[in-house]
Design an enzyme around this catalytic site. Structure first.
Site, PDB file in Angstrom:
ATOM      1  N   HIS A  78       0.864  -1.390   0.066  1.00 49.50           N
ATOM      2  CA  HIS A  78       0.031  -0.248   0.025  1.00 49.50           C
ATOM      3  C   HIS A  78       0.959   1.447   0.145  1.00 49.50           C
ATOM      4  CE1 HIS A  78      -3.649   2.319   1.132  1.00 49.50           C
ATOM      5  NE2 HIS A  78      -2.822   3.152   1.541  1.00 49.50           N
ATOM      6  N   GLU A  79       1.720   1.407   0.995  1.00 50.32           N
ATOM      7  CA  GLU A  79       2.792   2.633   1.027  1.00 50.32           C
ATOM      8  C   GLU A  79       3.566   2.663  -0.156  1.00 50.32           C
ATOM      9  OE1 GLU A  79       2.078   4.741   3.205  1.00 50.32           O
ATOM     10  OE2 GLU A  79       0.545   3.536   4.244  1.00 50.32           O
TER      11      GLU A  79
HETATM   12 ZN    ZN Z   1      -2.938   5.105   1.869  1.00 51.07          ZN
END
Ligand code: ZN
Length: 298
Positions: A78-79
């Site tokens: 995600h990051e």
């Molecule tokens: Zn996010």
């Protein structure tokens, strides 16, 4: 009154604290002093100031929080999605660092160092922000078997930006420079209490379409860019899982060189070429974007 270690670059702290008041900064400096003294350091250095800033702005590190491998992997992808897109988007804020250490309510964090305090936001910058905000969800889709609720805040924020671009900042060519919706705000409560519709239902549909188009274009662009840079995402995820925190500089190397350069290479190498100029993902590509948009909103 607090002893600062030699060579501490306060401009990095300054860029990492846009919009902070004097009291906030005093708070950060005091917290940094506490952190330094807990480690018996004679002076406050950049690490202490960073930790203090992160703690005050985003909450305390939750190292005790047990996180299984699967969750950590999800957070890393995600990051990494946000981070890689911010490197690829020339109009996004420069990347500061990426971490998968949970802090406050967040499971991970991608932090930026804006070059200056942003008192007004350009359209290009806002479009880049929309693309970067899609990165988390798109990375989950591209690399993981399922998507999750972690993108909730990203989606909410992107929707607010797109809505403001159309309804407050006159940035939609189709709808023109008009403000839609009258806000009756109770300023002392600091929130919007009532939005009255001062336009026709037909216009309401067009507003919906424009907001949708902005979000969908940003999403599609994020999808295409991350799909084209799968190797960079994978490498950044590997580094995150191994080290928990990766600097913005390292992430830029991963995108531009396919690996992290040694500090000697960084010292000798000529400045890296900027990434190829991308086409701007706008709903109405014909309109020339204004360099800066005068805005009375924060
Ligand atoms: Zn996010």
């Amino acid at each position: 009154k607090i002893c600062l270690a030699e060579g501490t670059d306060l401009s990095i702290v300054a860029r990492g604290t846009p919009g902070c008041s004097g009291a906030d900064l005093a708070n950060i400096v005091n917290e940094a002093a506490l952190i330094a003294s807990r480690q018996d350091k004679p002076a406050v250095d950049l690490d202490d100031l960073e930790e203090a800033r992160d703690k005050i702005l985003w909450g305390k590190e939750r190292r005790s929080h047990v996180i299984d491998e699967e969750q950590q992997k999800l957070t890393a992808y995600h990051e990494a999605g946000h981070a890689i897109l911010s490197v690829l988007e020339p109009d996004a804020d420069p990347l500061h660092k990426i971490t998968i250490i949970p802090r406050g309510m967040a499971l991970g964090l991608t932090a930026f160092l804006p070059k200056k305090d942003r008192v007004s936001l350009s359209r290009k910058h806002l479009l880049a922000q929309l693309v970067v905000s899609m990165g988390g969800r798109v990375a989950e889709e591209l690399f993981l078997p399922d998507i999750c609720t972690g993108a909730r805040q990203d989606i909410k924020q992107a929707t607010q930006i797109a809505h403001s671009m159309v309804c407050e900042w006159g940035m939609s060519e189709k709808l023109g420079p008009r403000a839609f919706g009258k806000n009756e705000e109770l300023v002392f409560l600091g929130r919007e209490v009532n939005r009255t519709q001062d336009y026709s239902n037909r216009t309401a549909e067009r507003i919906d379409d424009e907001v949708d188009a902005l979000l969908r274009n940003a999403y599609e662009r994020a999808h295409r860019l991350l799909d084209e840079h799968r190797d960079a995402v994978e490498l950044l995820v590997k580094e995150l899982l191994a080290r928990e925190t990766v600097s913005g500089e390292d992430a830029v190397d991963i995108v531009r060189y396919g690996r992290i350069r040694t500090s000697a290479e960084r010292g000798d190498a000529p400045p890296p070429a900027p990434p190829p100029a991308p086409d701007v993902p706008v709903a109405d590509p014909a309109s020339p974007p204004p360099a800066e948009t005068p805005s009375d909103s924060p």
